[in-house]
Scaffold this active site. Structure first.
Site, mmCIF file in Angstrom:
data_model
loop_
_atom_site.group_PDB
_atom_site.id
_atom_site.type_symbol
_atom_site.label_atom_id
_atom_site.label_comp_id
_atom_site.label_asym_id
_atom_site.label_seq_id
_atom_site.Cartn_x
_atom_site.Cartn_y
_atom_site.Cartn_z
ATOM 1 N N ILE A 53 0.848 -1.186 0.000
ATOM 2 C CA ILE A 53 0.000 0.000 0.000
ATOM 3 C C ILE A 53 0.888 1.242 0.000
ATOM 4 O O ILE A 53 1.954 1.253 0.616
ATOM 5 C CB ILE A 53 -0.917 -0.003 1.233
ATOM 6 N N LYS A 69 5.712 3.625 0.823
ATOM 7 C CA LYS A 69 5.135 2.337 0.411
ATOM 8 C C LYS A 69 5.358 1.305 1.496
ATOM 9 O O LYS A 69 6.494 0.942 1.805
ATOM 10 C CB LYS A 69 5.770 1.881 -0.900
ATOM 11 N N ASP A 164 5.301 -5.419 -15.527
ATOM 12 C CA ASP A 164 3.954 -5.036 -15.098
ATOM 13 C C ASP A 164 3.647 -3.593 -15.494
ATOM 14 O O ASP A 164 3.117 -2.814 -14.700
ATOM 15 C CB ASP A 164 3.796 -5.211 -13.583
#
Length: 360
Positions: A53, A69, A164
């Protein structure tokens, strides 16, 4: 070209508080003694990466606004996840204007409570696309894509696959600087290529060779994702929003035509080809999808969407494309418009939409 591996990097060994297992964190001289997360004031949650998160926070020492983070530890019993160590490992050695900067690593009351302190960017492209009243102009799209390509060329030159790439992993500052973020799935690669985990890249941006079970991964899978991002910015909506792997393959075939051995040597030997019943579609429909795009723009899209990974455009190829040299010319980053800071809203549809995108 020399074989490059993560073991070539300078290690810093940390011991888990729960077990005797040792974990490796790179670059002792950059990490040094970790500060406490208590020195940072969390302001609001702004996103969720592959493995953690992300919060907007204030460094109470300097008053600087940063992205904090939190490393996800949901299923970890043996200390720091290897995925997070990889991300730290890579980001500490990467310094480029178009790659998010890892400033330092800080800890909570236990070693297992680990936070990465990143440079703060006011926007992510997913939130922008969800909330913009009108699409980016073509000059603005060129500005964004050029910066993405520059960051990606740097990664690939340093033998790093991101694995990604998607709009929610592209951040942008209020000065128009685009930065590639979220390196939780990134890997160092070398020659010869080694097998890697196949279930990578969010479905909408996943290259056909991954969907069909290729055992090796190259920079071409990142380039396919660039094509998807480029098209999404032009169309102001996802290009291939499949709900399953079967539908994703079908959407690709509808757009580009049915692959075969002639255009993709080795296609019929891919492990999962037999699991799909491909529709017979002889046409490439990119031109029908982007009727307003110039010949140079269509040529660039087609090079990014080559079925044969070995013929797919590289980041360097794309940077040299005539598309970026014709009118409308790319606008300068500092001339990009500023937008409301949607990521700073607490809760609400922005976070829900971002979460939906990330789980596809």
């Amino acid at each position: 070209m020399e074989n490059t591996s993560e073991t070539d990097l300078e290690p810093l060994k940390l011991k888990s508080l729960k077990t005797d297992k040792t974990f490796v964190i790179p670059h002792r001289e950059r990490l040094g003694k970790c500060r406490s997360v208590k020195e940072f004031e969390k302001m609001n949650r702004i996103g969720e990466g592959t493995y953690g998160i992300v919060y907007r926070a204030r460094d109470t020492r300097t008053n600087e606004i940063v992205a904090l983070k939190k490393v996800r530890m949901d299923k970890e019993k043996d200390g720091i996840p290897i995925s997070s160590l990889r991300e730290i490992n890579l980001l500490l050695r990467l310094r480029h204007p178009n790659i998010v900067e890892l400033k330092e690593v800080v800890v909570g009351s236990h070693l297992e409570s680990l936070f990465l302190v990143m440079s703060y960017c006011e926007q992510d492209l997913a939130s922008l696309l969800e909330n913009m009243q009108s699409p980016f102009s073509e000059a603005q799209v060129k500005c964004i894509v050029l910066q993405l390509l520059k960051g990606l060329e740097f990664l690939h030159h340093n033998f790093i696959l991101h694995r990604d790439l998607k709009v929610s992993n592209l951040l942008m500052t209020d000065k128009g600087c685009v930065k590639i973020a979220d390196f939780g799935l990134a890997r160092v690669y070398g020659i010869p290529l080694q097998p890697m985990t196949p279930r990578v890249v969010t479905l909408w941006y996943r290259a056909p060779e991954l969907l069909l079970g290729t055992k090796t991964q190259t920079t071409s899978l990142d380039m396919w994702a660039v094509g998807c991002i480029f098209a999404e910015l032009l169309a102001h909506k996802p290009l291939l929003p499949g709900a399953s792997e079967i539908q994703q393959v079908d959407l690709i075939v509808q757009l580009l035509g049915t692959p075969n051995e002639s255009i993709w040597p080795g296609f019929s030997r891919l492990p999962l080809v037999g699991q799909y019943s491909l529709r017979k579609q002889p046409y490439n429909n990119l031109k029908n999808k982007f009727t307003w795009l110039s010949e140079a723009g269509l040529r660039l899209l087609n090079l990014l969407f080559m079925y044969n990974p070995q013929r797919r455009a590289t980041a360097k190829d794309c940077l040299e494309s005539s598309y970026f040299k014709e009118k409308p010319l790319p606008c300068e980053p500092e001339l990009m418009p500023t937008f409301p800071h949607h990521r700073n809203k607490r809760g609400g549809s922005v976070m829900e939409n971002q979460s939906k995108r990330s789980k596809v």
